[in-house]
Design a protein around this motif. Structure first.
Motif, short mmCIF file in Angstrom:
data_model
loop_
_atom_site.label_atom_id
_atom_site.label_comp_id
_atom_site.label_asym_id
_atom_site.label_seq_id
_atom_site.Cartn_x
_atom_site.Cartn_y
_atom_site.Cartn_z
N LEU A 132 0.86 -1.18 0.00
CA LEU A 132 0.00 0.00 0.00
C LEU A 132 0.90 1.24 0.00
N VAL A 133 0.75 2.04 -1.03
CA VAL A 133 1.65 3.19 -1.20
C VAL A 133 0.85 4.48 -1.13
N LEU A 134 1.23 5.35 -0.23
CA LEU A 134 0.60 6.68 -0.21
C LEU A 134 1.20 7.50 -1.34
N ALA A 135 0.44 7.66 -2.42
CA ALA A 135 1.00 8.24 -3.64
C ALA A 135 0.69 9.73 -3.77
N GLY A 136 -0.44 10.17 -3.23
CA GLY A 136 -0.79 11.58 -3.39
C GLY A 136 -1.69 12.07 -2.28
N VAL A 137 -1.58 13.33 -1.98
CA VAL A 137 -2.47 13.95 -0.99
C VAL A 137 -2.95 15.30 -1.52
N ALA A 138 -4.13 15.69 -1.06
CA ALA A 138 -4.65 17.02 -1.39
C ALA A 138 -5.12 17.66 -0.10
N ALA A 139 -4.65 18.87 0.14
CA ALA A 139 -5.10 19.62 1.32
C ALA A 139 -4.84 21.09 1.04
N ARG A 140 -5.26 21.91 1.97
CA ARG A 140 -5.17 23.35 1.73
C ARG A 140 -3.77 23.89 1.97
N ASP A 141 -3.21 23.48 3.10
CA ASP A 141 -1.98 24.15 3.55
C ASP A 141 -0.82 23.16 3.55
N ARG A 142 0.07 23.33 2.61
CA ARG A 142 1.18 22.38 2.48
C ARG A 142 2.18 22.49 3.62
N SER A 143 2.28 23.69 4.20
CA SER A 143 3.36 23.93 5.16
C SER A 143 3.08 23.37 6.55
N ARG A 144 1.81 23.09 6.84
CA ARG A 144 1.45 22.66 8.19
C ARG A 144 2.12 21.32 8.56
N ASP A 145 2.57 21.23 9.79
CA ASP A 145 3.19 19.98 10.25
C ASP A 145 2.10 18.99 10.65
N ARG A 146 2.06 17.86 9.98
CA ARG A 146 1.01 16.88 10.26
C ARG A 146 1.58 15.59 10.87
N GLY A 147 2.85 15.66 11.23
CA GLY A 147 3.44 14.51 11.91
C GLY A 147 3.97 13.45 10.96
N PHE A 148 3.97 13.72 9.67
CA PHE A 148 4.61 12.77 8.76
C PHE A 148 5.23 13.55 7.60
N ASP A 149 6.13 12.88 6.92
CA ASP A 149 6.93 13.53 5.89
C ASP A 149 6.22 13.44 4.53
N LEU A 150 6.00 14.59 3.92
CA LEU A 150 5.30 14.63 2.63
C LEU A 150 6.23 14.36 1.45
#
Lengths: 440, 440
Positions: free
Chosen positions: B41-59
């Motif tokens: 299972l590969v996390l290939a893409g994400v969509a959200a408003r604010d790219r800079s916010r720290d969400r606890g994982f590496d983008l």
């Protein structure tokens, strides 16, 4: 494998209460199953001993087999439902024959799975067919599906519960009506909740088989029923139930599997649970299974753990799953990836304990026991001593019951203390020791 | 569809608490998921408003999209996880885009499903992909899977439960600490259990959306959120909770869907449940859902109904299901076979009622009310009258609270009696009416 739109031809071996309920349901609500399964479900063959017995449905048009292995091997069925029972003999031979001939198998046979689950699972996978066993643990409660499929995103730390209705019925009646174990057992037998030979239920072995299955699903380990520590409910007295009540607990026969630092701990024994806990409130023949996941927290499922219709419900769900297509290995992950369960020895079990002693009513006895506890660094949450007749329980001449509730300690420490206390000669008879389980 | 051994490329839209928890888990326990899913299972893409916010994982290495529809339409993902929320706008557009481009969708969006579930389900089926929504109802409790898959052998008569943690938290605190609704709501908001605008939760609408989804699964009906009768908890007073307690009940906000002779009844309202029932003991933000099946009897599932990690657990299980292969239509039976829910009007609802009136403290008032009851053939289980200050509740000048518990009657009869009693001029203010739900 047959195409997913062709009828699924079902063979059932064993037409007891569960088998007859499954068969009758397949026949009477066939249109519903066609919708649920996306294809027709056809009862094509049955195997049982006595053809003439009235089972509430018409056998006309359904192939009859004397020999379950012949049914399992027949090319006239696509899926084999094993409801014969027993961990060897016809049940095992028929399940193996069905899998070998490329048929999916649905079974309610916990004894078979506990003993041969790993080998049968590997065979099913090799053949690309299903081995489904929802009915094998906790009857109508869909705990197998929940553990295998709904908890994929979790690392589980514990699965535990009340998995034997007979024991819970007996304990509930003892507690409520102040009847002895023997009286309640006799009633359970009269009502059909207990077998003529009740050892399998009240000795905890039935729970142990179920727990072994759930442990494998919960922790991704090879099924290992031999590793389950088992104590039954036969030694419980009304005095223990009353003392527990006074201290804020109820006594239940629990199966508990926990991930510990020393491996997977699997144990079945009478357990003190706080009255306020969900599990304490499960009454009579009802079962309950709880699981602790690191993402989801605690989930508890409550429902009927036995009975022909409830068990048939689980078998029927498995049949529909198979009809929809086999997509998962029997234990959720490929059998080759199941790891041997590293057994955590019971001596390392850590937790609180209820200890009940019949203590000689003479100076120094209580002090000597307290000293023995202190030597092993066991600290106490409560001490309860009752003189004379307690809760209708006659203490042996010259003794008083003393109950000690310990804070968390180890099994080894408790056993050593009890050995020492007995050796000191202050107590009469066997000490009673009941482990305490708390909600996380 | 991609082969079942190739990696499954996942796109997540919405990185709030649930989305971030799903993403983090996919990254940190990737090896576990490979075992569970039988493929990477590969996390290939994400969509959200604010790219800079720290969400606890590496983008790093994960494709970033500003526009969820672009992510949903991208050829770089195989499955689209919608965690945006809202029944229109970006969420709907993105889910439709994903399905249209042949991707399976996992969503936690109850509002979207309640409104567009039937159309989206039909589209998913047409495209041969999954539309999975375990997280949309009761958070971490796998009730969607249980209803869709584990109850195939049953005809269900009822599904009901506590499906909103905010309301249950408020009611539990009111009951325990004798705090007013307003105080408890303020605390819930402070603790993050309730939104700044709490209408959606306390008005019962959140429960209604969830109930509509469960109703469709339980009865094979087209989702029909408009048919749900909804009352919130805003009118409940401490007096009502105290009176209920004295009469052996607790008050819970329940969602209840029942198969009745006049159709499917769906209702959300404060409900009196016997203190001894399992549902009465569900405290705080915990949820519980029970179902009645003709084969299995009653099954109850208890667990966390909300929270980032618990909801993520449900989303992750859906992802693994999809990775294992799509084998079922979204609502268990093909969308074309879902039947329109024949709505049972609330006026025909039959059951017991709690009625609390602030009655003018003068001769003849009680007799007049009793006469009105008798006229409508309503018989009473209990009557409770309290003078002066009751449970700290100040009665309006010159009135006393009178509580009536009726035996089974109809909504119409009760409403007519209440209208007549109000017209008679014996009561001050609005009568309180709470329906009673018993275990079957």
């Amino acid at each position: 494998m047959t195409a997913m739109t062709e009828p699924l031809r079902i063979g059932i071996a064993g037409l007891g209460t569960v088998g007859a309920a499954v068969a009758a349901r397949l026949i009477t609500t066939r249109a519903d199953f066609t919708l649920r399964a996306g294809r027709d479900l056809v009862l094509a063959g049955v195997a049982a001993r006595d053809r003439s017995r009235d089972r509430g449905f018409d056998l006309a048009g359904i192939a009859w087999f004397e020999d379950p292995v012949a049914l399992a091997s027949s090319t006239d069925i696509d899926i084999f439902i094993e409801l014969i029972g027993g961990d060897e003999g016809a049940a095992r031979a028929a399940v193996e024959a069905a899998l070998q001939t490329g048929k999916s198998v649905v079974t309610a046979n916990k004894a078979l799975l506990a003993k041969h689950g790993a080998a049968l699972s590997a065979l099913a996978e090799k053949k690309g067919v299903a081995l489904a066993f929802e009915a094998s643990a906790a009857g109508g409660i869909p705990i197998v599906k929940v553990l295998r499929e709904a908890m994929s995103g979790n690392r589980l730390s514990r699965v535990y519960g009340i998995m034997n209705g007979t024991c819970n019925y007996i304990l509930t009646r003892m507690e409520k009506e102040k009847l002895s174990f023997e009286e309640c057992l006799a009633d359970a037998q009269r009502l059909g909740y207990a077998e003529a030979d009740p050892t399998f239920d009240i000795g905890g072995f039935d729970t142990a088989h179920k727990l072994a299955i759930l442990t494998s699903l919960a922790f991704g380990t090879e099924i290992d029923a031999e590793a389950v520590y088992v104590e039954g409910i036969g030694s419980l007295t009304l005095l223990d139930l009353a003392m527990a009540d006074e201290l804020g607990y109820r006594i239940k026969l629990l199966g508990v599997a926990t991930r510990t630092q020393s491996g997977i701990e699997q144990r079945v024994h009478p357990t003190m649970v706080p009255k306020s806990s969900a599990i304490a409130r499960v009454k009579g023949v009802t079962n309950a299974v709880a699981l602790d996941g690191d993402m989801v927290g605690e989930i508890t499922l409550v429902g009927p753990g036995a009975g022909g219709n409830a068990t048939a419900s689980a078998v029927l769900a498995d049949i529909v799953d198979v009809a929809r297509g086999v997509s998962r290995p029997p234990f959720g992950i490929a059998t080759e990836h199941l790891v041997p369960a590293s057994r955590a020895p019971m001596t390392l079990h850590a937790g609180g304990y209820y200890i009940r002693l019949m203590v000689q009513d003479r100076p120094g006895a209580a002090a000597a026991i307290a000293t023995r506890m202190a030597e092993k660094m066991i600290s106490l949450e409560s001490i309860l001593q009752r003189g004379g007749t307690t809760y209708g329980f006659e203490s042996p001449e010259g003794t008083v019951p003393v109950v000690l509730i310990t804070h968390a300690t180890t099994e080894t420490a408790v056993r050593q203390v009890l050995d020492a206390v007995v050796a000191d000669g202050h107590v009469i008879g066997e000490p009673q020791m009941i482990r305490i389980e708390k909600e996380q």
